[in-house]
Design an enzyme around this catalytic site. Sequence first.
Site, mmCIF file in Angstrom:
data_model
loop_
_atom_site.group_PDB
_atom_site.id
_atom_site.type_symbol
_atom_site.label_atom_id
_atom_site.label_comp_id
_atom_site.label_asym_id
_atom_site.label_seq_id
_atom_site.Cartn_x
_atom_site.Cartn_y
_atom_site.Cartn_z
ATOM 1 N N LYS A 54 1.745 -10.762 8.907
ATOM 2 C CA LYS A 54 2.223 -11.509 7.727
ATOM 3 C C LYS A 54 2.876 -12.810 8.175
ATOM 4 O O LYS A 54 2.683 -13.866 7.575
ATOM 5 C CB LYS A 54 3.194 -10.635 6.905
ATOM 6 C CG LYS A 54 2.460 -9.536 6.142
ATOM 7 C CD LYS A 54 3.353 -8.444 5.580
ATOM 8 C CE LYS A 54 2.482 -7.320 4.993
ATOM 9 N NZ LYS A 54 3.197 -6.164 4.514
ATOM 10 N N GLN A 98 9.032 -3.983 4.190
ATOM 11 C CA GLN A 98 7.886 -3.253 4.726
ATOM 12 C C GLN A 98 8.104 -1.753 4.540
ATOM 13 O O GLN A 98 9.162 -1.219 4.874
ATOM 14 C CB GLN A 98 7.698 -3.618 6.214
ATOM 15 C CG GLN A 98 6.428 -3.070 6.823
ATOM 16 C CD GLN A 98 5.163 -3.618 6.164
ATOM 17 O OE1 GLN A 98 5.107 -4.748 5.718
ATOM 18 N NE2 GLN A 98 4.130 -2.792 6.086
ATOM 19 N N ASP A 121 5.621 -8.175 -3.555
ATOM 20 C CA ASP A 121 4.846 -6.951 -3.356
ATOM 21 C C ASP A 121 4.423 -6.350 -4.689
ATOM 22 O O ASP A 121 3.605 -5.433 -4.732
ATOM 23 C CB ASP A 121 5.718 -5.920 -2.623
ATOM 24 C CG ASP A 121 5.197 -5.606 -1.234
ATOM 25 O OD1 ASP A 121 3.988 -5.754 -1.023
ATOM 26 O OD2 ASP A 121 6.009 -5.223 -0.391
HETATM 27 N N1 GUN Z 1 3.089 -0.672 3.825
HETATM 28 C C1 GUN Z 1 1.748 -0.493 3.697
HETATM 29 N N2 GUN Z 1 1.234 -1.371 2.804
HETATM 30 C C2 GUN Z 1 2.264 -2.114 2.354
HETATM 31 C C3 GUN Z 1 2.364 -3.175 1.401
HETATM 32 O O1 GUN Z 1 1.398 -3.623 0.788
HETATM 33 N N3 GUN Z 1 3.616 -3.674 1.209
HETATM 34 C C4 GUN Z 1 4.694 -3.174 1.861
HETATM 35 N N4 GUN Z 1 5.873 -3.729 1.594
HETATM 36 N N5 GUN Z 1 4.642 -2.198 2.723
HETATM 37 C C5 GUN Z 1 3.428 -1.665 2.977
#
Ligand code: GUN
Length: 288
Positions: A54, A98, A121
């Site tokens: 990211k 995350q 998100d």
């Molecule tokens: N863990 C796995 N996929 C995601 C996601 O799309 N966003 C977040 N914040 N954590 C994740």
Amino acid sequence: MVAKIINGFKISKKIQKKIKNEIDKRKKKGLSIPGLAVILVGNNNSSKIYVKNKKIACNKVGFFSKIFKFSKKISEKKIINLIKKLNKNKLIHGILIQLPLPKKINTLKILKKISYKKDVDGFHPFNIGLLCQRQPNLRSCTPFGILQLLKKKKIKMKGLNALIIGASNIVGRPMMLELLLAGCTTTVAHRFTKNLYQYVKNADLIIIAIGKPNFLNGKFIKKGAIIIDVGINRLKNGKIVGDVDFNSNYKKASYITPVPGGVGPMTVTSLLQNTLYACKKYYDKKIL
Ligand code: GUN
């Protein structure tokens, strides 16, 4: 018949190039640069890789980004205090925690503290609620990414029998709302579903997100079905595979996403799109 492979990596690259162009223009005009804060708690190896990706993507398109790393022992209170500060920070337009968080932390309690305006998100109950009422705002990244892949391939969604396998908060549930919005007749299968294959054989579109390597065998699917694989599983030999057994599905499906290089890159791209959207809508206050 063999399936057409949906190259998420290529589609993602094109969208990111457009975002970069837009950011270059914003810089010339003296407009603010979208900023993303990522909170990483604990030592989960996959999470570390996702967060790094990211950050790399933000750098590529010219966003500001900052990662906040904490040990798994951190208290809920400290995370909430950081979120409160980030909610007010004018350089930050998106906040992402995350997931998964360590078990002792109440995930929903934490997610609710993020301002819905910075919820890139799309997990805040307000944004999920808007999607439920057909007013998508900030949309969960993986489902939104999948919708964009299908749109790019000009797949007509209205009336499709769609089956989602996996009912998680991150993928399955928001995916259900996206597919409903797109006009699919949508079924969600989960760990308590009886006779899964009765649904599989009738599905025109299958989206699977269960974290079980090579789970879905092509012999069960309808000929010409569209197969979207959200799984990312590392085998003992180091190979990364999805939840779909690629070879057997490839021979029978009309479209299929590979792993890696299918859904994964689009999740990151959707996050960038959401961060730019949040910056424009809530910081520039441009009505979109
Ligand atoms: N863990 C796995 N996929 C995601 C996601 O799309 N966003 C977040 N914040 N954590 C994740």
